[in-house]
Design a protein around this motif. Structure first.
Motif, PDB file in Angstrom:
ATOM      1  N   UNK A   1     -12.496  -6.437   4.762  1.00 31.63           N
ATOM      2  CA  UNK A   1     -11.700  -5.417   4.074  1.00 31.63           C
ATOM      3  C   UNK A   1     -12.504  -4.630   3.044  1.00 31.63           C
TER       4      UNK A   1
ATOM      5  N   UNK B   1      -8.869  -3.151  -5.790  1.00 39.17           N
ATOM      6  CA  UNK B   1      -8.028  -1.969  -6.021  1.00 39.17           C
ATOM      7  C   UNK B   1      -7.446  -2.013  -7.442  1.00 39.17           C
TER       8      UNK B   1
ATOM      9  N   UNK C   1     -10.160  -1.354 -10.025  1.00 43.43           N
ATOM     10  CA  UNK C   1     -10.626   0.042 -10.023  1.00 43.43           C
ATOM     11  C   UNK C   1      -9.557   0.965 -10.615  1.00 43.43           C
TER      12      UNK C   1
ATOM     13  N   UNK D   1      -7.485  -1.677   4.054  1.00 42.69           N
ATOM     14  CA  UNK D   1      -6.629  -2.826   3.740  1.00 42.69           C
ATOM     15  C   UNK D   1      -5.412  -2.931   4.660  1.00 42.69           C
TER      16      UNK D   1
ATOM     17  N   UNK E   1       0.833  -1.207   0.000  1.00 39.76           N
ATOM     18  CA  UNK E   1       0.000   0.000   0.000  1.00 39.76           C
ATOM     19  C   UNK E   1       0.869   1.260   0.000  1.00 39.76           C
TER      20      UNK E   1
ATOM     21  N   UNK F   1     -15.415   0.034   1.998  1.00 37.47           N
ATOM     22  CA  UNK F   1     -15.578   0.523   0.623  1.00 37.47           C
ATOM     23  C   UNK F   1     -17.060   0.565   0.239  1.00 37.47           C
TER      24      UNK F   1
ATOM     25  N   UNK G   1     -10.527   1.623   0.296  1.00 34.67           N
ATOM     26  CA  UNK G   1      -9.802   0.344   0.301  1.00 34.67           C
ATOM     27  C   UNK G   1      -8.392   0.520   0.863  1.00 34.67           C
ATOM     28  N   UNK G   2      -7.767   1.656   0.518  1.00 36.11           N
ATOM     29  CA  UNK G   2      -6.425   1.923   1.034  1.00 36.11           C
ATOM     30  C   UNK G   2      -6.434   1.962   2.558  1.00 36.11           C
TER      31      UNK G   2
ATOM     32  N   UNK H   1     -11.165   7.082  -5.678  1.00 35.36           N
ATOM     33  CA  UNK H   1     -11.913   5.831  -5.879  1.00 35.36           C
ATOM     34  C   UNK H   1     -11.425   4.710  -4.960  1.00 35.36           C
ATOM     35  N   UNK H   2     -10.111   4.638  -4.769  1.00 38.56           N
ATOM     36  CA  UNK H   2      -9.593   3.528  -3.958  1.00 38.56           C
ATOM     37  C   UNK H   2      -9.338   3.933  -2.507  1.00 38.56           C
TER      38      UNK H   2
END
Lengths: 260, 267
Positions: A198, B202, B205, A76, A18, A202, A72-73, A68-69
């Motif tokens: 996880x 991820x 996307x 995660x 990450x 999101x 999740x970042x 957008x992510x």
């Protein structure tokens, strides 16, 4: 316990992955806007260019992917730690040494900080990168720095104390990242499937964002925290509900969970 | 194993995850309704059912790029991986007999899931959009969005034959189905290297985002399955996109199948 948590994070490959993703997201816009490229600014629209206006938060197309992510970042990095401990039985080993309540508290705090850090990392590194490329010229509304307007987030702060403005923005993103990571952690008290845990933040982020955007766009999560738009009561409301709510959920459910 | 039995195993594999399917359907329903509402807000009063379903910009609407980012990618990855992990457990693999059968069951499941999801998406989009603005196909009239956009009566008359309701629905169905199929096969491919579901989301996307930003001179991912004004003016673009999506899906099918032949289920 805290040392153990920090050691665990350092040994997690996903954490370093990450960080790598964050570095790519942060440095790509810096390379694109490195000084020789500044002449490509149409009509020198950002002249005299400074690090404040070059920050990816305002102008980079890569920022769209980062947004957008973002959930999740943040999730995660460490949100599945509780489910992992539970599934592997590690929690039994830990709870024979320390009290359950302090285990839960330390885990929540560490997860919050790690989630916030990983989420903020690309923005922070990008700002440092832009500082290496451009000077920190004082902001002026009439000379190429009209990005923060009347209907943006605290324009007076941006023009009078730009560094504080940047830090406030980073702090808000950090809190949002931490909040989403905490939601994932709280959810792991109910569902022990790590992968669903996880993805949960999101999905929640998307549903809340799209619902609020439908009802009143001013209160959309993305608009409030991740876009250059006016702040309102939604910011403290979301943070309080998200952070306190997830903490209560996690603490009560975690305390009731039969572990030994 | 008989083909009919493989079909049964695949279908039962999906139906075992009722909770996941119900949650996914609710999420899909909420997201699609909101997407339609947001599109309607941006359009004003003069818009038809297909403006809401497949906005001519390619980004908004309940079946375009935003839908892929918000609904399709997370749901396909989540549901598919839940099903796959269950069918790759020791007992199930031994029961299958060979790696080829296990892989084929995944493929049938992928096609089935893509079909179900496309049908569900289309039905709820059509009904909700119909309730919002009525079921009349406004793209056929001179006051419709496409006619206004083209601003050329002769040109509009030459393409109006492509804008009949059944043709639009069929086009949306095929492009979405192939888009979902490609995402599903790519998920199966990535699953061979990446264990973490969130990481796969991820990656997908980021690819979809890069495609949306126009990083390459051509559409290579979800944008190829989204429909914009160019697709309606020149339907051959849609045909090329469909062929592209199908070929990419087949490539992922072949490559992942080869990887499956060497897969060690014990580890």
């Amino acid at each position: 316990m805290l040392n153990m948590e920090i050691n665990r994070i350092y040994k997690r490959p996903v954490f370093w992955l990450l960080i790598l993703v964050g570095l790519i997201l942060a440095l790509w816009p810096v390379i694109q806007t490195w000084p020789p490229h500044v002449v490509t600014d149409r009509y020198y629209v950002f002249y005299p260019r400074s690090a404040y206006v070059s920050w990816m938060y305002f102008i980079s197309p890569i920022y769209y992917i980062y947004v957008l992510i973002f959930p999740l970042l943040s999730a995660l990095a460490y949100s599945d730690a509780y489910a992992e401990d539970y599934n592997t039985g590690l929690v039994k080993g830990i709870l024979t040494r320390i009290e359950k309540k302090s285990y839960l508290l330390v885990r929540y705090g560490v997860n919050f900080c790690v989630g916030g850090f990983v989420a903020t990392f690309p923005l922070f590194v990008n700002f440092i990168g832009e500082m290496a490329a451009y000077p920190l010229i004082e902001n002026n509304y009439f000379f190429g720095m009209a990005l923060v307007k009347q209907d943006s987030f605290f324009p007076e702060l941006f023009y009078n104390h730009p560094l504080i403005y940047t830090l406030v923005r980073l702090l808000l993103v950090f809190l949002l990242g931490g909040m989403l990571a905490s939601l994932g952690l709280a959810f792991s008290t109910s569902v022990k499937n790590r992968y669903i845990v996880l993805v949960f933040p999101f999905l929640i982020f998307m549903v809340v964002d799209i619902l609020t955007a439908t009802i009143n766009e001013k209160y959309s999560l993305t608009t409030l925290f991740l876009q250059n738009s006016q702040g309102n009561r939604g910011i403290p409301f979301y943070l309080l509900v998200g952070i306190i709510g997830s903490f209560i959920w996690y603490y009560i459910a975690g305390d009731h969970n039969e572990t030994i | 194993m008989k083909r009919s039995k493989m079909l049964n195993v695949s279908f039962s594999g999906l139906s075992l995850h009722k909770k996941v399917l119900v949650m996914a359907s609710i999420y899909c329903l909420i997201a699609v309704t909101c997407l339609l509402f947001i599109t309607k807000k941006g359009k004003g009063s003069n818009c038809g059912i297909f403006d809401l379903m497949a906005d001519i910009g390619g980004l908004m609407g309940s079946t375009n790029q935003l839908m892929f980012l918000i609904v399709a990618i997370p749901l396909i990855v989540l549901v598919l991986i839940q099903c796959i992990e269950k069918s790759e457990r020791g007992f199930s693999v031994v029961k299958m007999g060979s790696r080829f059968h296990t892989w084929n069951i995944h493929v049938i499941l992928t096609i089935y899931l893509s079909f179900i999801m496309t049908s569900f998406l289309l039905v709820i989009s059509f009904i909700i959009a119909g309730f919002f603005v009525g079921f009349e196909n406004t793209w056929l009239s001179y006051k419709g969005t496409i006619s206004k956009m083209i601003h050329n009566q002769e040109k509009f008359e030459s393409i109006v034959a492509h804008l009949f309701t059944y043709k639009i629905i069929l086009t949306i169905f095929i492009t979405k189905f192939l888009g979902f199929l490609m995402i599903s096969f790519l998920t199966l491919f990535l699953k061979q290297f990446v264990k973490n579901t969130a990481l796969i989301i991820i990656i997908l996307i980021v690819i979809a985002g890069l495609d949306g930003l126009g990083t390459l001179p051509f559409s290579f991912f979800s944008w190829a399955a989204s429909l914009n004004i160019r697709n309606w003016i020149n339907p051959m673009i849609t045909v090329y996109h469909c062929i592209y999506l199908f070929i990419v899906s087949m490539v992922f099918y072949g490559v992942t199948g080869l990887l499956y032949e060497r897969k060690d289920f014990l580890s």
